[in-house]
Structures are given as structure tokens and as C-alpha cells.
Design a protein around this motif. Sequence first.
Motif, PDB file in Angstrom:
ATOM      1  N   ALA A  34       0.827  -1.205   0.000  1.00  0.00           N
ATOM      2  CA  ALA A  34       0.000   0.000   0.000  1.00  0.00           C
ATOM      3  C   ALA A  34       0.864   1.260   0.000  1.00  0.00           C
ATOM      4  CB  ALA A  34      -0.933  -0.003   1.215  1.00  0.00           C
ATOM      5  N   ILE A  38       1.157   4.053  -2.979  1.00  0.00           N
ATOM      6  CA  ILE A  38       0.889   5.465  -2.725  1.00  0.00           C
ATOM      7  C   ILE A  38       2.060   6.331  -3.209  1.00  0.00           C
ATOM      8  CG2 ILE A  38       0.637   7.185  -0.890  1.00  0.00           C
ATOM      9  CD1 ILE A  38      -0.882   5.050   0.716  1.00  0.00           C
ATOM     10  N   LEU A  45      -5.685   8.889  -0.500  1.00  0.00           N
ATOM     11  CA  LEU A  45      -6.468   7.962   0.307  1.00  0.00           C
ATOM     12  C   LEU A  45      -7.788   8.593   0.738  1.00  0.00           C
ATOM     13  CD1 LEU A  45      -3.780   6.444   2.701  1.00  0.00           C
ATOM     14  CD2 LEU A  45      -4.857   5.331   0.746  1.00  0.00           C
ATOM     15  N   LEU A 112      -6.643  -0.916   4.356  1.00  0.00           N
ATOM     16  CA  LEU A 112      -5.736   0.101   3.828  1.00  0.00           C
ATOM     17  C   LEU A 112      -5.438  -0.155   2.358  1.00  0.00           C
ATOM     18  CD1 LEU A 112      -3.744   2.471   4.057  1.00  0.00           C
ATOM     19  CD2 LEU A 112      -2.020   0.824   4.844  1.00  0.00           C
ATOM     20  N   GLY A 116      -8.592   1.445   0.849  1.00  0.00           N
ATOM     21  CA  GLY A 116      -7.924   2.728   0.939  1.00  0.00           C
ATOM     22  C   GLY A 116      -7.142   3.095  -0.302  1.00  0.00           C
ATOM     23  N   VAL A 117      -6.295   2.173  -0.795  1.00  0.00           N
ATOM     24  CA  VAL A 117      -5.402   2.471  -1.914  1.00  0.00           C
ATOM     25  C   VAL A 117      -5.988   2.012  -3.253  1.00  0.00           C
ATOM     26  CG1 VAL A 117      -3.129   2.048  -2.908  1.00  0.00           C
ATOM     27  CG2 VAL A 117      -3.367   2.387  -0.440  1.00  0.00           C
ATOM     28  N   SER A 120      -9.181   3.735  -4.506  1.00  0.00           N
ATOM     29  CA  SER A 120      -8.897   5.117  -4.917  1.00  0.00           C
ATOM     30  C   SER A 120      -8.088   5.156  -6.212  1.00  0.00           C
ATOM     31  CB  SER A 120      -8.131   5.844  -3.807  1.00  0.00           C
ATOM     32  OG  SER A 120      -8.904   5.945  -2.635  1.00  0.00           O
TER      33      SER A 120
END
Length: 204
Positions: A34, A38, A45, A112, A116-117, A120
Motif C-alpha cells: 500500500a 501510494i 487515500l 488500507l 484505501g489504496v 482510490s
Amino acid sequence: MPNTSSPSPSPDRLSRSQVLVAMAITGIVLFVVARVWIHFDQVTLLPVRFDWPGLIIGVGLGGAIALASAGIYQLWPSYRHAADQYLSLVLTPLLWADIVWLGLLPGLSEELLFRGVMLSALGLNIIALVLSSLCFGVLHMGSLQQWPYVIWASSVGGVLGWTALTSENLFIPVVAHIVTNWIAGISWKLLHPKREPIQDKPNP
């Protein structure tokens, strides 16, 4: 004194330390993936906002997922067989105190990465929701025979992803994931009290 002559766990049975180490390593790997994603993709996020309504929704969603799982477990024999295999492998070796980590480690690291990642990075749309949910389901596949459990995990991933999209708050699916795992672990331990955890073989 432990019996030092006891055989090592068979390939289809794990010891407590093996399960805990596997959970820890998986959590670390997902977290690293993750963070690297990013860094190179400049992913923004979803925010993680703690608030009481979000906590209540997350707990309620986790309970609803656990209840739905119990219903499908009773109605779908193939899912029941796959779930028994998966949960027996993971939960039987664990002690009651380990249930805490069963909820926290996957709940934080998996949410996450997948909600989250990945959600997105792929566009925060329906296609992103489907793809991230399928990847989440495949993560829970121990063997090809466990395809019903993969379908269930993918469906749960879809629900968690949809919650993240509509609420724009990653805190809610994190809480729901943790609560779902806690309920699954506690239920398994209560319903299978006679299954003794495999003890680690002590050093000579």
C-alpha cells in the motif's frame, strides 16, 4: 511438561505461532504494498475520520455481515465446507487472546490496501469496486476447492467498498472488518470447544 516427542503439525494443520506469524507477515506485506503504491502512483487515500455515528455504523455492518455469513453457512453446503476448512486451519490453533489480533491485523492492513489504496487508485467507481473486491476475495483462497469462500469474501469486499465509497470514510469499513473477524473467531471458538490448539514443538 510438554510432550517433546509429539509429531510436528501436518501440512494441512498449523501451529499457533505459524498462524500468528503468517498473519503478521501478511499484514506487513499488504502495508508495504500500500505504501509503495501510494508513493509511485500518488494515490489520495479516503480520509479516516473517527466519529461515533461511524463507529456505530461499522459495528452494525460487521454484525450484519456475520449474521449473513451464518445464514449462508446453513443454506449453502459448499460454502459451509469451504468455510469450515478455512476457519479450522486459521482459528483452531489460536488461543482466545489471539482473537484480538485476528481482527486488528487483517482489518487494518486489508482495508488500507483494498479499500484505501486500490479503490482510490482505480477511480472510486463501480469498476474499481468490482476489481478491488475480486482481489480481496482471491486473497482468501487457500485452494481451488474453496471457491465458495472466495465468492463470499468478494461479496463482503463489495459491501465494504461500497460503504467506503458512499461514506467517504475509511474508518467505517475498518471497524466493520474488525468486528466481523472478531465475531467469526469468537463463534468458532464457542462452537468448537473440544478442538485443542496445536502446540509448538519446544526447543530441545
